[in-house]
Design an enzyme around this catalytic site. Sequence first.
Site, PDB file in Angstrom:
ATOM      1  N   SER A 148      10.681 -11.771  -6.750  1.00 13.12           N
ATOM      2  CA  SER A 148      10.746 -10.907  -5.573  1.00 13.12           C
ATOM      3  C   SER A 148      10.706 -11.765  -4.320  1.00 13.12           C
ATOM      4  O   SER A 148       9.908 -12.695  -4.211  1.00 13.12           O
ATOM      5  CB  SER A 148       9.572  -9.936  -5.607  1.00 13.12           C
ATOM      6  OG  SER A 148       9.494  -9.206  -4.408  1.00 13.12           O
ATOM      7  N   ARG A 159      -9.088  -6.154   5.472  1.00 15.18           N
ATOM      8  CA  ARG A 159      -9.733  -7.468   5.581  1.00 15.18           C
ATOM      9  C   ARG A 159      -8.691  -8.575   5.398  1.00 15.18           C
ATOM     10  O   ARG A 159      -7.775  -8.418   4.581  1.00 15.18           O
ATOM     11  CB  ARG A 159     -10.787  -7.630   4.474  1.00 15.18           C
ATOM     12  CG  ARG A 159     -12.038  -6.800   4.683  1.00 15.18           C
ATOM     13  CD  ARG A 159     -12.991  -6.969   3.509  1.00 15.18           C
ATOM     14  NE  ARG A 159     -12.510  -6.317   2.297  1.00 15.18           N
ATOM     15  CZ  ARG A 159     -13.151  -6.315   1.139  1.00 15.18           C
ATOM     16  NH1 ARG A 159     -14.295  -6.965   1.024  1.00 15.18           N
ATOM     17  NH2 ARG A 159     -12.660  -5.699   0.084  1.00 15.18           N
ATOM     18  N   PRO A 160      -8.839  -9.710   6.129  1.00 17.46           N
ATOM     19  CA  PRO A 160      -7.927 -10.824   5.861  1.00 17.46           C
ATOM     20  C   PRO A 160      -8.126 -11.283   4.424  1.00 17.46           C
ATOM     21  O   PRO A 160      -9.259 -11.391   3.966  1.00 17.46           O
ATOM     22  CB  PRO A 160      -8.365 -11.926   6.832  1.00 17.46           C
ATOM     23  CG  PRO A 160      -9.484 -11.384   7.642  1.00 17.46           C
ATOM     24  CD  PRO A 160      -9.842 -10.017   7.153  1.00 17.46           C
ATOM     25  N   GLY A 210      -4.686  -0.320  -3.498  1.00 18.44           N
ATOM     26  CA  GLY A 210      -3.733   0.028  -2.448  1.00 18.44           C
ATOM     27  C   GLY A 210      -2.399  -0.544  -2.876  1.00 18.44           C
ATOM     28  O   GLY A 210      -2.216  -1.763  -2.873  1.00 18.44           O
ATOM     29  N   HIS A 211      -1.505   0.307  -3.339  1.00 16.46           N
ATOM     30  CA  HIS A 211      -0.218  -0.151  -3.869  1.00 16.46           C
ATOM     31  C   HIS A 211       0.892   0.218  -2.890  1.00 16.46           C
ATOM     32  O   HIS A 211       1.083   1.394  -2.583  1.00 16.46           O
ATOM     33  CB  HIS A 211       0.037   0.471  -5.254  1.00 16.46           C
ATOM     34  CG  HIS A 211      -0.941   0.012  -6.292  1.00 16.46           C
ATOM     35  ND1 HIS A 211      -0.878   0.406  -7.602  1.00 16.46           N
ATOM     36  CD2 HIS A 211      -1.999  -0.834  -6.200  1.00 16.46           C
ATOM     37  CE1 HIS A 211      -1.865  -0.181  -8.280  1.00 16.46           C
ATOM     38  NE2 HIS A 211      -2.563  -0.921  -7.446  1.00 16.46           N
ATOM     39  N   ASP A 252      -3.438  -7.118  -5.660  1.00 16.54           N
ATOM     40  CA  ASP A 252      -2.434  -7.175  -4.596  1.00 16.54           C
ATOM     41  C   ASP A 252      -1.251  -8.076  -4.935  1.00 16.54           C
ATOM     42  O   ASP A 252      -0.654  -8.698  -4.053  1.00 16.54           O
ATOM     43  CB  ASP A 252      -3.075  -7.635  -3.264  1.00 16.54           C
ATOM     44  CG  ASP A 252      -4.205  -6.715  -2.849  1.00 16.54           C
ATOM     45  OD1 ASP A 252      -4.106  -5.506  -3.118  1.00 16.54           O
ATOM     46  OD2 ASP A 252      -5.178  -7.211  -2.257  1.00 16.54           O
ATOM     47  N   GLN A 274      -5.857  -3.337  -9.487  1.00 17.36           N
ATOM     48  CA  GLN A 274      -6.568  -4.617  -9.339  1.00 17.36           C
ATOM     49  C   GLN A 274      -5.823  -5.716 -10.110  1.00 17.36           C
ATOM     50  O   GLN A 274      -4.642  -5.572 -10.367  1.00 17.36           O
ATOM     51  CB  GLN A 274      -8.034  -4.507  -9.815  1.00 17.36           C
ATOM     52  CG  GLN A 274      -8.911  -3.665  -8.896  1.00 17.36           C
ATOM     53  CD  GLN A 274      -8.787  -2.172  -9.119  1.00 17.36           C
ATOM     54  OE1 GLN A 274      -8.924  -1.695 -10.230  1.00 17.36           O
ATOM     55  NE2 GLN A 274      -8.526  -1.427  -8.056  1.00 17.36           N
ATOM     56  N   ALA A 287       1.555  -7.108  -5.810  1.00 21.24           N
ATOM     57  CA  ALA A 287       2.762  -6.295  -5.580  1.00 21.24           C
ATOM     58  C   ALA A 287       3.154  -5.512  -6.832  1.00 21.24           C
ATOM     59  O   ALA A 287       4.337  -5.331  -7.141  1.00 21.24           O
ATOM     60  CB  ALA A 287       3.936  -7.124  -5.044  1.00 21.24           C
ATOM     61  N   LYS A 288       2.133  -5.018  -7.519  1.00 26.67           N
ATOM     62  CA  LYS A 288       2.352  -4.188  -8.709  1.00 26.67           C
ATOM     63  C   LYS A 288       3.079  -2.890  -8.337  1.00 26.67           C
ATOM     64  O   LYS A 288       3.948  -2.411  -9.061  1.00 26.67           O
ATOM     65  CB  LYS A 288       0.997  -3.841  -9.363  1.00 26.67           C
ATOM     66  CG  LYS A 288       0.201  -5.063  -9.786  1.00 26.67           C
ATOM     67  CD  LYS A 288      -1.189  -4.699 -10.267  1.00 26.67           C
ATOM     68  CE  LYS A 288      -2.115  -4.185  -9.189  1.00 26.67           C
ATOM     69  NZ  LYS A 288      -2.496  -5.171  -8.152  1.00 26.67           N
TER      70      LYS A 288
HETATM   71  P1  GDP Z   1      -0.429  -4.143  -5.201  1.00 25.97           P
HETATM   72  O1  GDP Z   1      -1.821  -3.705  -4.901  1.00 25.97           O
HETATM   73  O2  GDP Z   1      -0.375  -5.103  -6.346  1.00 25.97           O
HETATM   74  O3  GDP Z   1       0.548  -3.015  -5.389  1.00 25.97           O
HETATM   75  O4  GDP Z   1       0.050  -4.980  -3.918  1.00 25.97           O
HETATM   76  P2  GDP Z   1      -0.168  -4.585  -2.372  1.00 25.97           P
HETATM   77  O5  GDP Z   1       0.746  -3.484  -2.034  1.00 25.97           O
HETATM   78  O6  GDP Z   1      -1.605  -4.406  -2.054  1.00 25.97           O
HETATM   79  O7  GDP Z   1       0.237  -5.947  -1.654  1.00 25.97           O
HETATM   80  C1  GDP Z   1       1.521  -6.487  -1.788  1.00 25.97           C
HETATM   81  C2  GDP Z   1       2.134  -6.627  -0.378  1.00 25.97           C
HETATM   82  O8  GDP Z   1       3.262  -7.476  -0.418  1.00 25.97           O
HETATM   83  C3  GDP Z   1       2.661  -5.309   0.173  1.00 25.97           C
HETATM   84  O9  GDP Z   1       2.498  -5.288   1.571  1.00 25.97           O
HETATM   85  C4  GDP Z   1       4.152  -5.353  -0.184  1.00 25.97           C
HETATM   86  O10 GDP Z   1       4.953  -4.547   0.677  1.00 25.97           O
HETATM   87  C5  GDP Z   1       4.440  -6.803   0.007  1.00 25.97           C
HETATM   88  N1  GDP Z   1       5.495  -7.372  -0.836  1.00 25.97           N
HETATM   89  C6  GDP Z   1       5.849  -7.017  -2.103  1.00 25.97           C
HETATM   90  N2  GDP Z   1       6.760  -7.886  -2.595  1.00 25.97           N
HETATM   91  C7  GDP Z   1       6.991  -8.781  -1.619  1.00 25.97           C
HETATM   92  C8  GDP Z   1       7.804  -9.944  -1.534  1.00 25.97           C
HETATM   93  O11 GDP Z   1       8.490 -10.345  -2.465  1.00 25.97           O
HETATM   94  N3  GDP Z   1       7.768 -10.643  -0.343  1.00 25.97           N
HETATM   95  C9  GDP Z   1       7.004 -10.266   0.706  1.00 25.97           C
HETATM   96  N4  GDP Z   1       7.038 -10.995   1.796  1.00 25.97           N
HETATM   97  N5  GDP Z   1       6.206  -9.180   0.650  1.00 25.97           N
HETATM   98  C10 GDP Z   1       6.190  -8.468  -0.499  1.00 25.97           C
HETATM   99  P1  IMO Z   2      -5.016  -3.389  -6.014  1.00 23.36           P
HETATM  100  O1  IMO Z   2      -4.798  -2.361  -7.096  1.00 23.36           O
HETATM  101  C1  IMO Z   2      -7.539  -6.565  -4.368  1.00 23.36           C
HETATM  102  C2  IMO Z   2     -11.848  -6.210  -5.041  1.00 23.36           C
HETATM  103  C3  IMO Z   2     -12.723  -5.995  -3.816  1.00 23.36           C
HETATM  104  C4  IMO Z   2     -14.001  -6.689  -4.272  1.00 23.36           C
HETATM  105  C5  IMO Z   2     -14.067  -6.350  -5.758  1.00 23.36           C
HETATM  106  C6  IMO Z   2     -14.957  -5.160  -6.086  1.00 23.36           C
HETATM  107  O2  IMO Z   2      -4.495  -2.973  -4.693  1.00 23.36           O
HETATM  108  O3  IMO Z   2      -4.553  -4.723  -6.464  1.00 23.36           O
HETATM  109  P2  IMO Z   2     -14.714  -2.522  -5.755  1.00 23.36           P
HETATM  110  O4  IMO Z   2     -14.535  -1.704  -4.512  1.00 23.36           O
HETATM  111  O5  IMO Z   2     -13.624  -2.348  -6.763  1.00 23.36           O
HETATM  112  O6  IMO Z   2     -16.083  -2.369  -6.347  1.00 23.36           O
HETATM  113  O7  IMO Z   2     -14.653  -4.062  -5.236  1.00 23.36           O
HETATM  114  O8  IMO Z   2     -12.737  -6.054  -6.149  1.00 23.36           O
HETATM  115  N1  IMO Z   2     -10.746  -5.235  -5.225  1.00 23.36           N
HETATM  116  C7  IMO Z   2      -9.466  -5.504  -4.981  1.00 23.36           C
HETATM  117  N2  IMO Z   2      -8.870  -6.609  -4.469  1.00 23.36           N
HETATM  118  N3  IMO Z   2      -6.773  -5.515  -4.778  1.00 23.36           N
HETATM  119  C8  IMO Z   2      -7.342  -4.421  -5.309  1.00 23.36           C
HETATM  120  O9  IMO Z   2      -6.619  -3.406  -5.839  1.00 23.36           O
HETATM  121  C9  IMO Z   2      -8.755  -4.357  -5.395  1.00 23.36           C
HETATM  122  N4  IMO Z   2      -9.638  -3.431  -5.836  1.00 23.36           N
HETATM  123  C10 IMO Z   2     -10.850  -3.982  -5.737  1.00 23.36           C
HETATM  124  O10 IMO Z   2     -12.170  -6.603  -2.677  1.00 23.36           O
HETATM  125  O11 IMO Z   2     -13.862  -8.087  -4.173  1.00 23.36           O
HETATM  126 MG    MG Z   3      -3.181  -3.702  -3.284  1.00 16.61          MG
END
Ligand code: GDP
Ligand code: IMO
Ligand code: MG
Length: 433
Positions: A414, A304-305, A40-41, A13, A225, A15-16
């Site tokens: 960012s 989840r938080p 979840g991207h 997470d 991940q 922000a890839k």
């Molecule tokens: P990923 O899994 O690495 O693609 O990241 P996620 O999408 O799961 O989580 C990143 C979250 O941060 C998303 O809700 C984005 O919309 C948000 N986000 C991305 N860049 C920024 C930033 O620079 N500032 C803030 N406040 N939010 C951001």
């Molecule tokens: P992105 O690509 C954050 C975490 C789960 C758990 C562990 C194993 O959005 O960054 P799994 O379902 O893969 O067997 O769970 O890995 N996890 C992630 N945490 N971002 C993710 O993907 C994740 N994918 C799996 O919360 O701790």
């Molecule tokens: Mg994510």
Amino acid sequence: MPGMCVIGLQWGDEAKGKLVDLLTERHDFVVRYQGGANAGHTVVAGGEKYKLSLIPSGIFNPRVQCVIAGGVVINPPSLIQEIDSLVGRGIKIDANLAISDRAHVIFPWHFIEDRAMNEGTADGESIGTTQRGIGPCYRDKVGRSYAIRLGDLYRDSIGQRVERIVATKRQMLAGLADVAELDAGKILAEYRGFAERLRPHVMDTTTVLLDALEAGRRVLFEGAQGALLDVDHGTFPFVTSSNSSGVGVCAGAGVPPRYVNRALGVVKAYCTRVGGGPFPTEQENDTGQHIRERGNEFGTVTKRPRRCGWFDAVAARYTARLSGVDTLAVMLLDVLSELDEIQVCTAYEIDGQRTANFPSHVDDLRRVKPVYETLAGWREEITDVKRIEDLPANARAYLERLSQLVGRPVEVVSVGPDRMQTMFSAQSALLVK
Ligand code: GDP
Ligand code: IMO
Ligand code: MG
């Protein structure tokens, strides 16, 4: 310079998705090569927010060929739903999406296993998986006997295979879950339908990518991940089941290392983690709560938080080295505005000894005491800042310190979820033209 990868250096997470979407402009191919719908991207484009699980974040550029490579595990109904939902929002998905016939398929029994066992560790502690059947599917892939790849769904032998596997799984899972829902005939009929739906996209993507790279086409590999969740090099056993650090690109995509010429390491300006496992800089206090609220740190997939804490430079330096990272993208810097002081973990103390090395055993990681350095915060809102040099002096000093500690220059910063809220360093070769 045909191949470049974007790798999360923390626990996911980072922000890839936002970065890959931005960098798509300069590439011909965007490839997801490991993980599955546990990812979840988020991409925010034209004021619209999209959450991608399996589809590469390059999909918003219709010129670009998106590839889901052989190292990914696919739950066909959720992939079809994702395609339909994007198409329903006007996104083009036809020949621009290729899916590997080598990718392994997630079946209902994998969900049952993930739920029933809650994928605990041998010590009984929960990993806290995303419950998407990821671990059980990868386990069957490595075990081979009960594995089905996407390409198998088009073979005459699939009926017998599913029947044999269902019979065994029903026995294996009998004490753990209600296996009544495992009906081979029903599953087979459904999955044949899914296979037909996906047929136009399914192909040998390894050859597609080798052809592309040998012809000098520009390929962007999108990690899922983060490197600390890497099954071999992360905080095992509190990890995912694939190689989510930079070392996973070649195996997952089916390309030799010579074509991965550049790696961009993505970090948040702080740390988060979802699920179980040690997190040395976690802040289970007002600071953690502040970051969670400002950063809206709730899971994209499971809601989840997220656990929140200070930037851990020991961990990031380790994963930057492991992933062969050239430069860093520091994301969500805006979330740290309004803090008087910001702490950064510069070293660990274990048994009274100071170290800058990340421990290989999870029990040692649990015992470390983070050594913090305190930096001054900034009060200004930075979400509208357009150039790195226009950031408040304390924010620039913070970035400079992270860069020193991790040992890599900061190339991208960012300050908000939108494409526009991204800044590139003056030396950056990534500037989107
Ligand atoms: P990923 O899994 O690495 O693609 O990241 P996620 O999408 O799961 O989580 C990143 C979250 O941060 C998303 O809700 C984005 O919309 C948000 N986000 C991305 N860049 C920024 C930033 O620079 N500032 C803030 N406040 N939010 C951001
Ligand atoms: P992105 O690509 C954050 C975490 C789960 C758990 C562990 C194993 O959005 O960054 P799994 O379902 O893969 O067997 O769970 O890995 N996890 C992630 N945490 N971002 C993710 O993907 C994740 N994918 C799996 O919360 O701790
Ligand atoms: Mg994510």
